[in-house]
Structures are given as structure tokens and as C-alpha cells.
Design a protein around this motif. Sequence first.
Motif, mmCIF file in Angstrom:
data_model
loop_
_atom_site.group_PDB
_atom_site.id
_atom_site.type_symbol
_atom_site.label_atom_id
_atom_site.label_comp_id
_atom_site.label_asym_id
_atom_site.label_seq_id
_atom_site.Cartn_x
_atom_site.Cartn_y
_atom_site.Cartn_z
ATOM 1 N N GLU A 17 0.831 -1.213 0.000
ATOM 2 C CA GLU A 17 0.000 0.000 0.000
ATOM 3 C C GLU A 17 0.863 1.259 0.000
ATOM 4 O O GLU A 17 0.569 2.217 -0.716
ATOM 5 C CB GLU A 17 -0.958 -0.002 1.201
ATOM 6 C CG GLU A 17 -2.048 -1.047 1.118
ATOM 7 C CD GLU A 17 -2.976 -0.873 -0.075
ATOM 8 O OE1 GLU A 17 -3.211 0.269 -0.515
ATOM 9 O OE2 GLU A 17 -3.460 -1.902 -0.579
ATOM 10 N N CYS A 18 1.920 1.256 0.790
ATOM 11 C CA CYS A 18 2.833 2.408 0.821
ATOM 12 C C CYS A 18 3.481 2.606 -0.549
ATOM 13 O O CYS A 18 3.554 3.725 -1.060
ATOM 14 C CB CYS A 18 3.899 2.190 1.895
ATOM 15 S SG CYS A 18 5.085 3.540 2.017
ATOM 16 N N GLU A 21 0.816 3.901 -3.098
ATOM 17 C CA GLU A 21 0.467 5.303 -2.869
ATOM 18 C C GLU A 21 1.587 6.245 -3.301
ATOM 19 O O GLU A 21 1.326 7.319 -3.834
ATOM 20 C CB GLU A 21 0.131 5.530 -1.397
ATOM 21 C CG GLU A 21 -1.210 4.945 -0.997
ATOM 22 C CD GLU A 21 -1.454 5.037 0.510
ATOM 23 O OE1 GLU A 21 -0.734 5.791 1.203
ATOM 24 O OE2 GLU A 21 -2.363 4.326 0.987
ATOM 25 N N SER A 22 2.822 5.841 -3.078
ATOM 26 C CA SER A 22 3.956 6.699 -3.434
ATOM 27 C C SER A 22 4.454 6.429 -4.862
ATOM 28 O O SER A 22 5.438 7.033 -5.285
ATOM 29 C CB SER A 22 5.097 6.512 -2.440
ATOM 30 O OG SER A 22 5.577 5.187 -2.475
ATOM 31 N N TRP A 28 10.249 -0.618 -4.330
ATOM 32 C CA TRP A 28 9.938 -1.433 -3.158
ATOM 33 C C TRP A 28 10.188 -2.906 -3.457
ATOM 34 O O TRP A 28 10.705 -3.641 -2.616
ATOM 35 C CB TRP A 28 8.494 -1.217 -2.704
ATOM 36 C CG TRP A 28 8.344 -0.113 -1.721
ATOM 37 C CD1 TRP A 28 8.125 1.205 -1.989
ATOM 38 C CD2 TRP A 28 8.390 -0.223 -0.297
ATOM 39 N NE1 TRP A 28 8.042 1.917 -0.822
ATOM 40 C CE2 TRP A 28 8.187 1.064 0.242
ATOM 41 C CE3 TRP A 28 8.579 -1.277 0.581
ATOM 42 C CZ2 TRP A 28 8.182 1.312 1.602
ATOM 43 C CZ3 TRP A 28 8.564 -1.029 1.946
ATOM 44 C CH2 TRP A 28 8.376 0.263 2.440
ATOM 45 N N GLU A 73 10.756 5.954 3.810
ATOM 46 C CA GLU A 73 9.692 4.977 4.097
ATOM 47 C C GLU A 73 10.272 3.575 4.292
ATOM 48 O O GLU A 73 9.880 2.845 5.202
ATOM 49 C CB GLU A 73 8.641 4.940 2.982
ATOM 50 C CG GLU A 73 7.735 6.146 2.927
ATOM 51 C CD GLU A 73 8.325 7.260 2.072
ATOM 52 O OE1 GLU A 73 9.320 7.027 1.347
ATOM 53 O OE2 GLU A 73 7.790 8.378 2.141
#
Length: 178
Positions: A17-18, A21-22, A28, A73
Motif C-alpha cells: 500500500e505504501c 500510494e507513493s 519497493w 519509508e
Amino acid sequence: MANLSSIARPYALAAFECARESRELPAWKAFLEAASCLAKQPAVVRLLGNPELSTARIFDFFHEILAADINAERKNFLLLLSQNKRLNVLPEIAEGFNLYYAALEKISKVRVITAVETPDSFMNKLSQALTKRIQREVSLQCEVDPALIGGAIIHIGDRVIDGSIRGKLTRLLESLTG
């Protein structure tokens, strides 16, 4: 103790999700694959199991090695895993993240096991046929198992298509003795 995939699932979802969204899904993915690879190393497994090492030192170790793939993050994510003593679950987190990513991209990972090495032309035709059948992009993972004698076994998610000669002989034997 809970199974590792159960522990990893919420972390994988949070990371996904992070990343979504980014708009950093590939970054990632690369970070989690590198972290997973690191966490699987026998020396690192021993390090993670050492009760005398502080979580801060272990975090510093991971942070230093993965520095090229870390932003704020991902650093916080790694810190959270370290504080909760969950760095050993990184391989399962990466696997879960990849499943969420594949679902978003509508890609299905298909495992094909054959008795002999198969030509690329056949694998391309198989990929096209499976893409048409399941209406998703297909990523083939090919393996060779001579014990199959001939044919192939195809794993699509939790479905298995056994077209191997060994499988057919086993079913024939079961029907004769059953």
C-alpha cells in the motif's frame, strides 16, 4: 507459534500500500528482494537468532547493506521490522508483496514442470494459450523433473494440471487397485 506467512501478510500489505500510494512499486520490489536475499544468508540467519545482539545493531547492519535501496519509508519499514524482531520474516514479506504486485498487474505466476528441457517456441505457445485461457498475463517458471517420464505438470495458483506420464500411470494403478 504462528506460521511465518501469517505474520508476514500484514507487513507485505502495508509495504504494498505504501509503495502503491507513493508510486514506487518497482523500487519497493527491488528493496524487498534484496532484503529477502540478505535475510536468507546462513550467517545472517545466525545473526538474527543471536539474543545478545541488540535490535539497533541488527538494524544498522541491514541498513548499511541495503543503503542503496533505502529511502525514508523503507528505512522506517526496516526499523519497524527490526524493533518487532521480524527481520527473519523478510523472505515471506517479499513473497507476499510480489503476490499483491502481480494481482495489481494482472500477472499470474505459472510453474511448469516437464520431464525434459523444452524449446522456447513451445513455452511461448504455452504462455499464449494460458494467457488466453485464464485471461491474465502469464509469467512462466520452468523446471525439469526426469521422474515425470514425459508430459508436464502445470501449477496455476492453487490449481494443478497433471499431464505427466507418471501421473497417468499412478491414476491407472489407483483405478485398477481401487
